[in-house]
Design an enzyme around this catalytic site. Sequence first.
Site, mmCIF file in Angstrom:
data_model
loop_
_atom_site.group_PDB
_atom_site.id
_atom_site.type_symbol
_atom_site.label_atom_id
_atom_site.label_comp_id
_atom_site.label_asym_id
_atom_site.label_seq_id
_atom_site.Cartn_x
_atom_site.Cartn_y
_atom_site.Cartn_z
ATOM 1 N N GLY A 176 0.795 -1.222 0.000
ATOM 2 C CA GLY A 176 0.000 0.000 0.000
ATOM 3 C C GLY A 176 0.821 1.262 0.000
ATOM 4 N N ARG A 177 2.073 1.186 0.463
ATOM 5 C CA ARG A 177 2.938 2.363 0.422
ATOM 6 C C ARG A 177 4.380 1.984 0.081
ATOM 7 N NH1 ARG A 177 3.900 4.326 6.714
ATOM 8 N NH2 ARG A 177 3.985 2.265 7.670
ATOM 9 N N LYS A 209 9.653 3.023 0.053
ATOM 10 C CA LYS A 209 8.564 2.998 1.019
ATOM 11 C C LYS A 209 8.174 4.440 1.349
ATOM 12 C CE LYS A 209 7.066 0.958 5.381
ATOM 13 N NZ LYS A 209 7.437 0.072 6.504
ATOM 14 N N ASP A 220 -2.762 7.268 1.774
ATOM 15 C CA ASP A 220 -2.118 8.124 0.778
ATOM 16 C C ASP A 220 -0.824 7.532 0.239
ATOM 17 O OD1 ASP A 220 -0.431 8.379 2.941
ATOM 18 O OD2 ASP A 220 -0.943 10.467 3.364
ATOM 19 N N ARG A 280 14.713 0.833 0.397
ATOM 20 C CA ARG A 280 15.181 -0.345 1.108
ATOM 21 C C ARG A 280 15.445 -1.488 0.133
ATOM 22 N NH1 ARG A 280 9.716 -2.165 4.449
ATOM 23 N NH2 ARG A 280 8.415 -2.639 2.633
ATOM 24 N N ARG A 317 6.394 -12.700 0.635
ATOM 25 C CA ARG A 317 6.088 -13.011 2.027
ATOM 26 C C ARG A 317 5.034 -14.104 2.110
ATOM 27 N NH1 ARG A 317 5.138 -7.271 3.412
ATOM 28 N NH2 ARG A 317 6.869 -6.909 2.023
ATOM 29 N N ASP A 374 1.444 -11.330 6.542
ATOM 30 C CA ASP A 374 1.871 -10.467 5.448
ATOM 31 C C ASP A 374 3.171 -9.754 5.778
ATOM 32 O OD1 ASP A 374 -0.289 -9.211 7.184
ATOM 33 O OD2 ASP A 374 0.618 -7.420 6.335
ATOM 34 N N ASN A 375 3.636 -9.842 7.030
ATOM 35 C CA ASN A 375 4.908 -9.248 7.419
ATOM 36 C C ASN A 375 5.990 -10.293 7.660
ATOM 37 O OD1 ASN A 375 3.826 -6.662 7.344
ATOM 38 N ND2 ASN A 375 3.216 -6.697 9.483
ATOM 39 N N ASP A 379 9.544 -4.907 7.210
ATOM 40 C CA ASP A 379 8.373 -4.080 7.535
ATOM 41 C C ASP A 379 8.390 -3.609 8.986
ATOM 42 O OD1 ASP A 379 7.617 -4.470 4.962
ATOM 43 O OD2 ASP A 379 5.974 -5.833 5.385
#
Length: 663
Positions: A198-199, A219, A231, A282, A289, A365-366, A375
């Site tokens: 998402g970001r 990121k 956003d 990064r 994942r 998801d992490n 993350d």
Amino acid sequence: MVLWQRLRTHASHLVPLCSRLATTRSSSSIHRIINGNTGLHYYYNSRSRNGMSADQLVGIFQQMHSAAGTQSVVPPSEDVQRSAPLPEPGTWPRLFHQLNFDNTFARQLPGDGIEANYTRQVRGVCYSNAVPTPSTNPRLVHANAGAAALLDLNPSELATPEFVDVVSGCALHSTAKPIALTYAGHQFGSFAGQLGDGRAISLGEVVNHHGERWEMQLKGAGMTPYSRFADGRAVLRSSIREYMCSEAMNALGVPTSRALSLVVTDEKVVRETVEPGAIVCRLAQSWIRFGSFEHQFYFKQPKVLKRLVDYTITHHFPSYLETAMPGASDEDRYLAFYREVARRTAHTIALWQAVGFVGGVLNTDNFSILGLSIDYGPFAFMEAFDDDAVFNHTDSEGMYAYGRQPDVGHWNLSRLAIALSPVLEVERAREVLLEYPSMFHKAYVAKMRSKLGLLAALPDKDESDAALVKELLDAMQSQPGTTSGADWTIFFRTLSEAAPSLSATDEASQQQIEADSNLKLATTRARKALECMFQDEKVSSKWSAWRQKYTARLAEDSTAVREHSKLGGGLLLPGLSSSLDASSTALAIGLARRDVMKQHNPKYILRTWMAQKAIDAATANDFTVVDQLFKLLQRPYDDQPEFDDVYARQDTATGPVCLSCSS
């Protein structure tokens, strides 16, 4: 594609430094592409928010063409078929424009094929196109030469405008293929549906001269198809914490993503308050994942799932999965893959426990398929030891507490087993799940032995050594309303300094310590400091009992070290002095023990108050603290006396700090 055809027809040549386009980069999605042969190119993202139509853009390009220049426009999507060979010997370190992204993920796995960047649900794909949104007035806060070396990148390139433009999302390298990865996941025990980057926006994979792939990812560079209602930006606060922690973890020897650069912008990002925006570039060898496989399973895409598994094995796992099992069935290969994922996961979590790291959001998801720490959100390193330590204010149940992290890894692996069930029978995966506790136990006990200075890794001592560790943690455990709760990092470092004295049980060795004023002072201070940590009456008896058992275990270990020629070198810890033999004195072994312990017990960690000190200064436009702290954390095991007055201490002013996901 129609737009690109029109651009080629009307304006096939661009002026690299057109001032008109340069002034629009903060409000539109016109980007510059860094090109190895001709410098800077610009391209148009159809998701431009400035209302500029294709006709208007073509008009601008016509003006540019009439001005001068012979540089061709190359749509970023056309680099999909590129292949990046290994750099030739002698061609590194490379200039930034010489980097060549290979982009196997985007080339070999399905994407949704939609160029427009808007939030949506996707099915049957592994990624979506996602061009960074240019930021306003980006300034380089810090760049990491160590991470640049992974890309064979000349450190001098980290200060160039071209580099800053790319890592701030204002430009694209000519061979980049910007995408956002698709994944789902279980969050706090419940399936959360589609998630995705998402970001975060991946630029592509750089192949270095070792043949390693390092995927560059921005990121905080703006919205993606997976941003939902957010956003896509990141705040300076969270960006500093991730930048610092990923590099601190690397220096501590914990598998982790890396941080290449940190940029601050004039974007105003709303989280708990209005904060300055920032972008971290990064690196990881892959950002796949557990949730990547869950997305394909839960949305019933078995063919895509198999392609993703095959891709992951081919590109990111040891060659034995391909070559050591000739004639093996696919399912045998998938079982070996799953077992290796479990082993890496267990190993990384064992290291988290050893350094006192507490992750705040250990959702599937992490969890990296490579066993990396990724993350970084609401994390912290423990100060006063607390098995129930939680640093995420939303984790009211303590699901991801320090003491539960090993079990979380096990549970997440069970979710991965279900996701892989179309290619690997659950019953076969269950074999690995049953092995996981022993995988973790073996890795954890080995690391804790190193921290305690037990130099001879005797297999018959595994259970008794594990019990010794458990008794120590019971003595260290924080108790409400008391002064108990020894600082995790300071305790083990102090124990290292006391090791020569604790090992010197014979009179001759004690006399040697008395004769060496520096050694006597250091060991006396360390032993007194240890006693002060356990002076509360509720734990003092536990500490005394444990210390007696530990001293006896050290004596037993010293005997084993003297017999190391009989036991075999493989039973002794790496780093142990080769001069130790059957005639070694207790003090000689104690000094070797101290040195080995200091290689496994850091003196400096990224404490929450340290990160906040850097954040406060950076918010006031002072980045010197960021640089100072970064340098400190690169050498966590070394004595750095110039920093001791500031950084080698516990924060006694506050209790545990709970952080948000934007922290």
